[in-house]
Scaffold this motif. Structure first.
Motif, short mmCIF file in Angstrom:
data_model
loop_
_atom_site.label_atom_id
_atom_site.label_comp_id
_atom_site.label_asym_id
_atom_site.label_seq_id
_atom_site.Cartn_x
_atom_site.Cartn_y
_atom_site.Cartn_z
N MET B 1 -5.68 3.71 -1.38
CA MET B 1 -5.42 2.29 -1.55
C MET B 1 -4.95 1.63 -0.26
N PHE B 2 -4.43 2.42 0.65
CA PHE B 2 -4.11 1.82 1.94
C PHE B 2 -5.37 1.45 2.71
N ALA B 3 -6.44 2.17 2.40
CA ALA B 3 -7.69 1.87 3.12
C ALA B 3 -8.19 0.47 2.83
N LEU B 4 -7.64 -0.16 1.79
CA LEU B 4 -8.09 -1.52 1.47
C LEU B 4 -7.48 -2.56 2.38
N VAL B 5 -6.52 -2.15 3.21
CA VAL B 5 -5.78 -3.18 3.93
C VAL B 5 -6.63 -4.02 4.89
N PRO B 6 -7.71 -3.50 5.50
CA PRO B 6 -8.51 -4.42 6.32
C PRO B 6 -9.05 -5.61 5.54
N LEU B 7 -9.18 -5.44 4.22
CA LEU B 7 -9.70 -6.55 3.43
C LEU B 7 -8.79 -7.76 3.49
N ILE B 8 -7.51 -7.48 3.76
CA ILE B 8 -6.59 -8.61 3.76
C ILE B 8 -6.95 -9.59 4.87
N VAL B 9 -7.57 -9.09 5.90
CA VAL B 9 -8.05 -9.98 6.96
C VAL B 9 -9.48 -10.41 6.68
N LEU B 10 -10.26 -9.50 6.12
CA LEU B 10 -11.67 -9.80 5.95
C LEU B 10 -11.92 -10.86 4.90
N ALA B 39 -7.73 -16.64 -0.22
CA ALA B 39 -6.30 -16.46 0.03
C ALA B 39 -5.66 -15.65 -1.10
N ALA B 40 -6.07 -15.95 -2.33
CA ALA B 40 -5.51 -15.22 -3.47
C ALA B 40 -5.90 -13.75 -3.42
N LEU B 41 -7.16 -13.50 -3.05
CA LEU B 41 -7.59 -12.10 -2.94
C LEU B 41 -6.79 -11.37 -1.89
N ALA B 42 -6.51 -12.05 -0.79
CA ALA B 42 -5.69 -11.42 0.24
C ALA B 42 -4.32 -11.08 -0.31
N PHE B 43 -3.78 -11.98 -1.12
CA PHE B 43 -2.47 -11.72 -1.73
C PHE B 43 -2.53 -10.49 -2.62
N ILE B 44 -3.62 -10.35 -3.36
CA ILE B 44 -3.74 -9.18 -4.24
C ILE B 44 -3.79 -7.91 -3.41
N VAL B 45 -4.53 -7.96 -2.31
CA VAL B 45 -4.57 -6.78 -1.44
C VAL B 45 -3.16 -6.45 -0.96
N GLY B 46 -2.41 -7.51 -0.63
CA GLY B 46 -1.04 -7.27 -0.20
C GLY B 46 -0.22 -6.59 -1.29
N LEU B 47 -0.42 -7.03 -2.52
CA LEU B 47 0.30 -6.41 -3.63
C LEU B 47 -0.08 -4.95 -3.77
N ILE B 48 -1.35 -4.67 -3.57
CA ILE B 48 -1.78 -3.28 -3.66
C ILE B 48 -1.07 -2.44 -2.60
N GLN B 49 -0.96 -3.02 -1.41
CA GLN B 49 -0.26 -2.27 -0.35
C GLN B 49 1.19 -2.05 -0.74
N LEU B 50 1.78 -3.07 -1.34
CA LEU B 50 3.17 -2.92 -1.78
C LEU B 50 3.29 -1.77 -2.76
N GLY B 51 2.35 -1.76 -3.73
CA GLY B 51 2.37 -0.69 -4.69
C GLY B 51 2.27 0.67 -4.02
N LEU B 54 5.56 1.52 -2.30
CA LEU B 54 6.61 1.93 -3.23
C LEU B 54 6.32 3.33 -3.76
N GLY B 55 5.02 3.62 -3.83
CA GLY B 55 4.66 4.94 -4.34
C GLY B 55 4.99 6.07 -3.37
N ASN B 56 4.81 5.81 -2.08
CA ASN B 56 5.01 6.93 -1.17
C ASN B 56 6.34 6.86 -0.44
N GLN B 81 -0.97 -1.31 10.55
CA GLN B 81 0.21 -0.52 10.23
C GLN B 81 0.81 -1.07 8.96
N VAL B 82 0.78 -0.24 7.91
CA VAL B 82 1.29 -0.68 6.63
C VAL B 82 2.68 -0.08 6.47
N ASP B 83 3.69 -0.89 6.71
CA ASP B 83 5.05 -0.43 6.39
C ASP B 83 5.80 -1.59 5.76
N ALA B 84 7.05 -1.35 5.47
CA ALA B 84 7.79 -2.32 4.66
C ALA B 84 7.81 -3.68 5.31
#
Lengths: 186, 667, 103
Positions: B1-10, B39-51, B54-56, B81-84
């Protein structure tokens, strides 16, 4: 002074004088007549040079056809009435005469040099009897290539006939404007 | 799920491309909602990263995308870089960003009509999505190189959006000049950032956070390296001063209010201007390493810069009459709070305030946009013609809007009280954290910030009174109309966030407080930032700040309640004479810049352009061209069209050749 | 047969005629007389060819003259057609009047 030299100089004088007359005459038709005279003299020269066929062709084609064509056009355009002051351009005349004089002089000089350095052979007297006759010319032009004359002129002959055809068509095309336009208007 | 993070820009970039290429076919409405969706999709990607985080357990994850530069020793990748810290920023940017996108759908519809160019509607959303993409590159970067790309990108978007109505403004060029001012002043800051990056690369061989921070530990023993690090810290401050509008580089932000209000909300309140704070927070190992090395360390410089900025800006805000200018200076002031917190080492507090400030400042700006458009609607409805024409942004022309704008008034009130720092709204908790840390370690700064907080409450109250209470002072205000739901919806959402936002990071109320959800943000960010302090609420700080905020609000209310009877009344503060003039003239800072820097530069530019470029270089180039032309004209005299002349010349040539052959040529 | 005139005499005569033809081309304004001067030049060249044919007893020279005459005829036809066409549009055969291709 042998006979041929007298003959030669007489004919040469007529040739030059008629050429001069052509140059200086104001009337275009007169100029054409002078030129015809010049051509006739040159035909006589050809006869002297054992070229009877060429002489006949000269008279027929040059004097007979070409000059007639000239005269036709002169009459058509009314050119004999047109004034023909030579050289409205400054210096043109002087330069032209000078240049022409130089050319003549140069060529004569060449001749003179070749005489004095002994490189001016006399024409060989050994020419066959039918030299320059129509039969001989024809043989040369259309006949098989022989070792003495490796060239056969059939192809150039055909090409020149094509050239004449093209020229004929071109002349017709160039001069048909008013006629056809008039027809189309109706 | 971290691999989705480029989508937040794309996703936002896709929005840009699709709208740019097909905007006309899509039509205005669909392209706008496309932008919102992205913009909303980017927010969802951000939520996924948050999840995922929190998981790891909050461990930082690097997600490489592609190699960018591989030149000699310099190797830079596109990687996230996905960190807090980055996820927090991403969520703020995309969350608030989406709300503002929705708001803009409604706001811009009226704005393009008001400014007379409906065809420009789609372009706004292209730029807005572009900004979003750039900001996300900035916060998602794994190193300073990619951060810089985002840094410049948001600067560009800011310029494009400030000058959106490029033919409007003072002298029909005012908006463009504001955009230019923003860009140029930012550039000064960028220079600092670039030099810092060069120093970092030169000394540590890399620009990624991980590698630089690792190398810092080795460098601690080396005084030369420490000096470099200190320089880097100061230069980062310069960069932050440009982007986050700190003294003395904050002059661009008030002018940036020339852009449409959603722009002011998104870029110049919630997100872009926080990039400087983010930079300092992210670079905390550098500041930490140099903290004890010198007497006045770079982080001390940062803290004092922030504190002074906060104070200066708050004083100026007191004397402004344009509703957006007040908010602009308020933003500068609050940014000063954040920068000061970062300088004091309270990174969590700084980020917490960043988050809450995003909520209530965006709310305030959007609310002000609603008020402004209400005034414009009022001008139309009043049909007073020229007589009723007022500046819809001038607070002196407002008044009595409390009775006319049912939703806007409540949301604006919430935002204003949050800004003033009234408990239990979000602003109180975040500001209190900062004050707490200051009180414990930097008493002088605490004094400055506490006084600034009082001023903040004062100008907030002043604004509330001038806009909403009393009687309408102009016919425009008397006929003002509420905004449509597409605009008031985000207002309500942000108001809710402003009320509840404090929950993110509530302090413990006692050593043995059993509540497990306190300090949520602090615990979350602990994986990325150093945390200090005990996290208890300190009554000695909290009570005074709340009390003084409340008192300042009351004072403002009574002071201004009857001050404005008509639109042409004077501010009662004008009694302060010269001081008031200085405040309303922004302490003459703009005039000083103009006199000492802008004018000489423009004169020099004119001299070079007229004298050297036009007079010198153009003269030479044009002369050469003219010369060529003259030569050509001369030569063309040979061609007079006379055939006989040509023939003669040719023949003369032949004669010459013949002569040469005869006399000197081959035989 | 008569021993014949040396070839150089004919070459000299031809040179004079050629030069006069050149002068005619350069000095006359009437397009038709210019053309006639060109014919004179061609003629003088023919004379040289025939003279040398006689000298070297090779009829190739005469054949060449034949072809030159053919080409001259074609050229005259086209040239006069051109002059007629120009005359139609400009009502003049003064070559100095044809100066549009200038500059």
């Amino acid at each position: 002074m042998t006979l041929e030299w007298i003959l030669f100089f007489a004919l040469a004088a007529i040739a030059v004088l008629s050429a001069l007359g052509m140059l200086r005459s104001r009337n275009a038709v007169h100029a054409a007549m002078y030129l015809v005279a010049n051509f006739a003299v040159v035909a006589l020269f050809y006869l002297l040079l054992n070229a009877p066929f060429i002489a006949m062709v000269q008279v027929t084609v040059y004097a007979g056809a070409i000059m007639v064509l000239f005269v036709f056009v002169i009459m058509l355009l009314g050119a004999e009435r047109l004034s023909d002051e030579s050289q409205a351009l400054p210096l043109q005349g002087y330069l032209a005469w000078t240049a022409g004089g130089i050319v003549a002089l140069t060529l004569v000089l060449v001749v003179y040099q070749s005489i004095t350095t002994g490189q001016a052979p006399l024409p060989t007297t050994a020419v066959p009897a039918d030299f320059g006759s129509p039969a001989a010319i024809g043989q040369l032009m259309y006949g098989q290539a022989t070792p003495e004359n490796p060239l056969s002129y059939v192809l150039p002959f055909e090409v020149t006939s094509l050239l004449l055809l093209v020229g004929m068509i071109g002349a017709v095309v160039l001069t048909r404007d008013a006629l056809t336009r008039g027809r189309e208007k109706r | 799920m971290f691999a989705l993070v480029p989508l937040i820009v794309l996703f936002p970039l896709a929005g840009v491309v699709v709208n740019a290429l097909f905007g006309r076919q899509l039509g205005a409405i669909r392209s706008a909602w496309l932008a919102v969706t992205m913009a909303a999709l980017a927010f969802i990607v951000g939520l996924i990263q948050l999840g995922g985080l929190l998981g790891n357990g909050g461990e930082a994850v690097i997600v490489p995308v592609a190699t960018w530069l591989s030149v000699g020793d310099l190797h830079v990748d596109w990687a996230f870089q996905v960190d807090a810290l980055s996820v927090t920023m991403m969520l703020v940017v995309t969350g608030v960003g989406t709300l503002i996108h929705v708001y803009a759908v409604g706001y811009m519809r009226e704005d393009v009509v008001h400014n007379g160019d409906p065809a420009r509607y789609t372009r706004f959303f292209i730029f807005l999505n572009l900004f979003l993409a750039m900001m996300l590159i900035l916060v998602g970067a794994d190193g300073y190189a990619m951060l810089f790309v985002g840094w410049e990108g948001v600067g560009l978007s800011s310029y494009l959006l400030i000058g959106f109505w490029f033919e409007k403004g003072e002298n029909n060029i005012g908006n463009t000049r504001a955009g230019m001012k923003a860009f140029i002043v930012n550039r000064v800051g960028d220079l600092g950032l670039m030099i810092a990056m060069a120093l970092l690369f030169w000394n540590f061989g890399s620009l990624t956070y991980r590698e630089v921070f690792e190398n810092i530990e080795h460098a601690l023993a080396d005084p030369a390296a420490l000096a470099i690090l200190a320089a880097v810290g100061v230069l980062f401050l310069v960069g932050a001063a440009g982007k986050s509008a700190q003294f003395p580089l904050f002059v661009w932000l008030p002018d940036a209010m020339a852009g449409p209000t959603p722009v002011s909300a998104l870029i110049h309140a919630a997100t872009m201007v926080t990039a400087g704070v983010y930079l300092i927070a992210r670079s905390n190992p550098i500041y930490h390493a140099t903290a004890d090395a010198y007497g006045f360390s770079p982080s001390d410089l940062v803290a004092w810069t922030g504190a002074l900025t906060a104070l200066i800006a708050a004083t100026i805000a007191v004397a402004q009459n344009d509703i957006k200018k007040v908010l602009a200076y308020s933003t500068i002031s609050q940014l000063g709070f954040m920068v000061a917190a970062a300088g004091m080492g309270a990174y969590v507090a700084a980020i917490f305030h960043l988050v809450t400030h995003a909520f209530f400042k965006a709310l305030l700006f959007l609310g002000s946009g609603s008020v402004i458009q209400a005034m414009e609607r009022g001008m139309h409805a009043a049909e007073d013609g020229h007589h009723g024409h007022v500046d819809p942004q001038d607070m002196r022309a407002m008044g009595g809007l409390w009775n006319r704008l049912p939703i806007t008034k409540w949301t604006y009130l919430v935002g204003a009280l949050a800004l003033a720092g009234l408990p239990p709204l979000a602003g109180f908790w975040s500001k209190d954290e900062i004050l707490l840390d200051a009180a414990e370690h930097f008493p002088a700064i605490y004094a400055v910030l506490a006084f600034t907080a009082v001023l903040t409450a004062f100008y907030v109250g002043r604004q509330l009174v001038m806009v909403f209470s009393g009687e309408p002072r102009t016919s425009a205000a008397a006929h003002a109309e509420e905004s449509p739901a597409v605009m008031t919806g985000p207002l309500v959402a942000l108001a809710v966030l402003s009320v509840l936002g404090g929950v993110l990071n509530l302090p413990k109320f006692g050593e043995h407080d059993p509540a497990t959800w306190v300090h949520g943000l602090r615990n979350f960010l602990a994986t990325a930032l150093p945390v200090e302090g005990h996290g208890l609420i300190e009554a000695n700080v909290a009570f005074p700040s709340a009390a003084f905020a409340f008192l300042a609000l009351m004072f403002a209310y009574f002071f201004y309640r009857n001050a404005y009877r008509s639109a042409h009344d004077q501010d009662p503060l004008e009694g302060l004479g010269g001081l008031y003039r200085a405040l309303s003239k922004k302490w003459y800072l703009d005039d000083l810049y103009d006199f000492f820097i802008v004018r000489p530069y423009e004169t020099m530019a004119q001299v070079i352009a007229r004298g050297f470029d036009q007079g010198g270089i153009d003269l030479v180039a044009n002369s050469l061209g003219d010369l060529a032309r003259e030569i050509a004209v001369g030569f063309s005299g040979f061609q007079r069209g006379l055939v006989r002349a040509y023939a003669l010349v040719m023949f003369l040539g032949v004669v010459a050749l013949l002569a040469w052959f005869q006399l000197a040529g081959p035989r | 047969m008569l021993p014949g005139i040396p070839t150089y005499a004919y070459v000299g005569l031809s040179a004079v005629l050629f030069a006069m033809g050149v002068i005619g081309v350069l000095t006359r304004r009437n397009a038709i007389t210019i053309f006639m001067s060109i014919e004179l030049m061609l003629n003088s060249a023919n004379l040289v060819f025939v003279a040398y044919a006689r000298q070297y007893a090779s009829m190739n020279g005469q054949v060449f003259v034949f072809f030159v005459m053919v080409v001259a005829a074609a050229e005259v036809a086209i040239g006069l057609a051109l002059i007629v066409a120009i005359f139609r549009s400009k009502r003049s055969i003064d070559v100095d009047a044809l100066r549009q291709l200038n500059g």
